[in-house]
Write a protein that holds these residues in place. Structure first.
Motif, PDB file in Angstrom:
ATOM      1  N   SER A 189      46.865  58.394  75.301  1.00  0.00           N
ATOM      2  CA  SER A 189      47.169  56.939  75.062  1.00  0.00           C
ATOM      3  C   SER A 189      46.480  56.761  73.549  1.00  0.00           C
ATOM      4  O   SER A 189      45.578  57.210  73.162  1.00  0.00           O
ATOM      5  N   HIS A 190      47.283  55.707  72.892  1.00  0.00           N
ATOM      6  CA  HIS A 190      46.725  55.177  71.778  1.00  0.00           C
ATOM      7  C   HIS A 190      45.224  54.396  71.870  1.00  0.00           C
ATOM      8  O   HIS A 190      44.357  54.658  70.917  1.00  0.00           O
ATOM      9  N   ARG A 191      45.146  53.839  72.868  1.00  0.00           N
ATOM     10  CA  ARG A 191      43.708  53.655  73.143  1.00  0.00           C
ATOM     11  C   ARG A 191      42.668  54.639  73.304  1.00  0.00           C
ATOM     12  O   ARG A 191      41.493  54.308  72.981  1.00  0.00           O
ATOM     13  N   ALA A 192      43.092  55.677  73.973  1.00  0.00           N
ATOM     14  CA  ALA A 192      42.128  56.868  73.988  1.00  0.00           C
ATOM     15  C   ALA A 192      41.836  57.263  72.720  1.00  0.00           C
ATOM     16  O   ALA A 192      40.618  57.594  72.445  1.00  0.00           O
ATOM     17  N   LYS A 193      42.749  57.467  71.818  1.00  0.00           N
ATOM     18  CA  LYS A 193      42.445  57.965  70.648  1.00  0.00           C
ATOM     19  C   LYS A 193      41.823  57.144  69.754  1.00  0.00           C
ATOM     20  O   LYS A 193      40.684  57.614  69.006  1.00  0.00           O
ATOM     21  N   ALA A 194      41.780  55.759  69.771  1.00  0.00           N
ATOM     22  CA  ALA A 194      41.203  54.960  68.882  1.00  0.00           C
ATOM     23  C   ALA A 194      39.591  54.885  69.404  1.00  0.00           C
ATOM     24  O   ALA A 194      38.816  54.905  68.591  1.00  0.00           O
ATOM     25  N   VAL A 195      39.357  54.851  70.678  1.00  0.00           N
ATOM     26  CA  VAL A 195      38.190  54.839  71.101  1.00  0.00           C
ATOM     27  C   VAL A 195      37.470  56.399  71.049  1.00  0.00           C
ATOM     28  O   VAL A 195      36.213  56.235  70.653  1.00  0.00           O
ATOM     29  N   ALA A 196      38.077  57.348  70.941  1.00  0.00           N
ATOM     30  CA  ALA A 196      37.421  58.464  70.646  1.00  0.00           C
ATOM     31  C   ALA A 196      36.900  58.599  69.021  1.00  0.00           C
ATOM     32  O   ALA A 196      35.787  59.172  69.019  1.00  0.00           O
ATOM     33  N   GLY A 197      37.543  57.739  68.114  1.00  0.00           N
ATOM     34  CA  GLY A 197      36.988  57.458  66.829  1.00  0.00           C
ATOM     35  C   GLY A 197      35.556  56.775  66.856  1.00  0.00           C
ATOM     36  O   GLY A 197      34.853  56.798  65.720  1.00  0.00           O
ATOM     37  N   LEU A 198      35.333  55.949  68.037  1.00  0.00           N
ATOM     38  CA  LEU A 198      34.198  55.424  67.933  1.00  0.00           C
ATOM     39  C   LEU A 198      33.107  56.054  68.601  1.00  0.00           C
ATOM     40  O   LEU A 198      32.046  55.823  68.425  1.00  0.00           O
ATOM     41  N   ARG A 199      33.376  57.247  69.134  1.00  0.00           N
ATOM     42  CA  ARG A 199      32.485  57.884  69.898  1.00  0.00           C
ATOM     43  C   ARG A 199      31.167  58.237  69.225  1.00  0.00           C
ATOM     44  O   ARG A 199      29.837  58.100  69.710  1.00  0.00           O
ATOM     45  N   PRO A 200      31.177  58.655  67.881  1.00  0.00           N
ATOM     46  CA  PRO A 200      30.062  58.930  67.189  1.00  0.00           C
ATOM     47  C   PRO A 200      28.905  57.825  66.871  1.00  0.00           C
ATOM     48  O   PRO A 200      27.752  58.023  67.403  1.00  0.00           O
ATOM     49  N   ALA A 201      29.423  56.900  66.715  1.00  0.00           N
ATOM     50  CA  ALA A 201      28.910  55.461  66.618  1.00  0.00           C
ATOM     51  C   ALA A 201      28.302  55.276  68.095  1.00  0.00           C
ATOM     52  O   ALA A 201      26.980  54.843  67.933  1.00  0.00           O
ATOM     53  N   LEU A 202      29.086  55.362  69.026  1.00  0.00           N
ATOM     54  CA  LEU A 202      28.388  54.873  70.347  1.00  0.00           C
ATOM     55  C   LEU A 202      27.195  55.987  70.829  1.00  0.00           C
ATOM     56  O   LEU A 202      26.290  55.582  71.327  1.00  0.00           O
ATOM     57  N   ARG A 203      27.381  57.200  70.407  1.00  0.00           N
ATOM     58  CA  ARG A 203      26.462  58.189  71.000  1.00  0.00           C
ATOM     59  C   ARG A 203      25.145  57.677  70.277  1.00  0.00           C
ATOM     60  O   ARG A 203      24.077  57.960  70.600  1.00  0.00           O
TER      61      ARG A 203
END
Length: 201
Positions: free
Chosen positions: A181-195
């Motif tokens: 999904s588009h939402r999964a791909k977008a959230v994946a891009g935020l993961r470094p910042a979230l980590r």
């Protein structure tokens, strides 16, 4: 454990995003936990503008790290409609049945080879003071069917066919949808910042 606010009251969206973030040490809540916070008017003309409006406003209002996203369906043959108006395409926000009916009516005169579409999601992470820390976009390509199939998902999902799987987002399991999904791909891009946030707690 740090709290992460999802800038929405949509319970299905909360389930989807919580699942995507389940490996990270956050307490994920949505705006139902902050009933005094007023809804942000989505006055932007792009997905990013609307996501930014929500992320900044909800972060400031809750004083928490906030993940807000704006997403929708783009049909090139309809000059990009429904686009940023996807959730209120037929007039009432969140009326999936009416929105789907309008989309099918607009596509009805077109040949099968002009029913291509894609979902877009822009996700934004904002700090408690409202400063934007990360922006990410995801897309997923598909085709709009003439009839709904499946009861999963929400919005246009039962009409959105993934050709490689021969199933709609309304039929696919959550696990498969989360991989595509588009939402999964977008959230994946935020993961470094979230980590980074999680590691600094």
């Amino acid at each position: 454990m740090p709290r992460l606010v999802i800038g929405s009251h949509n319970k299905k969206k909360l389930v989807e995003l919580s699942d995507l973030l389940k490996d990270l040490p956050f307490e994920v809540v949505n705006l139902d936990s902050f009933m005094s916070v007023e809804d942000v008017e989505e006055t932007g003309t792009t997905f990013e503008e609307n996501a930014r409006l929500k992320a900044v406003a909800y972060a400031k209002a809750t004083g928490q790290w906030t993940l807000a996203e704006d997403s929708g369906l783009v049909v090139p043959a309809l000059k990009g409609r429904p686009g940023v108006y996807s959730a209120r395409y037929a007039g009432t926000h969140g009326d999936d049945a009416a929105n789907n009916k309008k989309l099918l009516a607009e596509l009805a005169p077109l040949p099968a080879d002009r029913r291509a579409a894609y979902y877009v999601c822009v996700a934004i992470l904002a700090a408690p003071d409202g400063e934007v820390k990360a922006v990410s976009e995801g897309r997923c390509n598909g085709v709009i069917l003439t009839d709904a199939r499946g009861t999963g998902g929400f919005g246009y999902d039962p009409l959105f066919l993934i050709p490689e799987f021969h199933q709609t987002f309304g039929e696919l399991s959550l696990r498969v949808k989360q991989a595509l999904s588009h939402r999964a791909k977008a959230v994946a891009g935020l993961r470094p910042a979230l980590r980074a946030i999680a590691n600094n707690q």
